[in-house]
Design an enzyme around this catalytic site. Structure first.
Site, short mmCIF file in Angstrom:
data_model
loop_
_atom_site.label_atom_id
_atom_site.label_comp_id
_atom_site.label_asym_id
_atom_site.label_seq_id
_atom_site.Cartn_x
_atom_site.Cartn_y
_atom_site.Cartn_z
N ASP A 7 0.88 -1.16 0.00
CA ASP A 7 0.00 0.00 0.00
C ASP A 7 0.92 1.22 0.00
OD1 ASP A 7 -2.29 1.69 0.46
OD2 ASP A 7 -1.77 1.72 2.58
N ASP A 9 0.05 5.11 1.07
CA ASP A 9 -0.12 6.05 2.18
C ASP A 9 -0.16 5.30 3.51
OD1 ASP A 9 -0.26 8.02 0.22
OD2 ASP A 9 -2.45 8.03 0.19
#
Length: 177
Positions: A7, A9
């Site tokens: 991922d 952020d």
């Protein structure tokens, strides 16, 4: 192929409830860039799957997102590494798409791109939706305590979820086996 999916952020860069809307707001988590470069130098392909609903919400445009990702690639390259495929979902939460996590669409796209079965491939995230997407794509869910990770630890986690302090700890684990 040694594939690792991240991922963005909260895993690679600092997260914000107000969204990361500009290149200036895209601030790497300490050790994350070096960790990606270390993994890459050790033969890992590091791909990224990231929800970016700020596009649908009008907070930033595709050119800004591309500039953030170009900056990520440049920083990793300066440390002798490489970032693989970056896939993003530009849709809002009500769009009904198959790409927005916790749906597995982005992870499947990465698997198809590399011609790789996702079974057992680590997907590293900091939120419940990341872990759910990992399960839906038959990936190994991995939680980091950065970003929303500590808050996510307080929720029920999928059985078998691996937990690490941060991306640097994952790089140490995967490159010293």
């Amino acid at each position: 192929m040694k594939l690792l999916i991240l991922d963005r952020d909260g895993v690679i860069n600092e997260d914000s409830d107000a969204y990361i809307k500009s290149v200036a707001e895209w601030i790497p988590i300490p050790g994350a860039i070096a960790a990606i470069a270390q993994l890459s130098r050790a033969g890992w392909t590091v791909a990224v799957a990231t929800n970016q609903s700020g596009i649908a919400r009008g907070y930033y445009d595709l050119a800004t997102l591309d500039a953030m990702h170009a900056g990520l690639r440049e920083r990793v390259a300066q440390e002798g590494g490489e970032v693989g495929l970056i896939v993003f979902c530009p849709h809002g939460p009500d769009a009904g798409c198959d790409c927005r996590k916790p749906k597995p669409g982005m992870l499947r796209t990465i698997g198809q791109h590399y011609g790789c079965e996702l079974s057992g491939v680590w997907f590293v995230g900091d939120s419940s939706s990341d872990l759910e997407a990992a399960l839906a794509a038959n990936c190994q869910p991995v939680l980091v305590k950065t970003g929303k990770g500590r808050k996510t630890l307080g929720k029920p986690l999928p059985s078998g979820t691996l937990i690490f302090e941060d991306l640097a700890a994952i790089a140490r684990e995967l490159t010293h086996k």
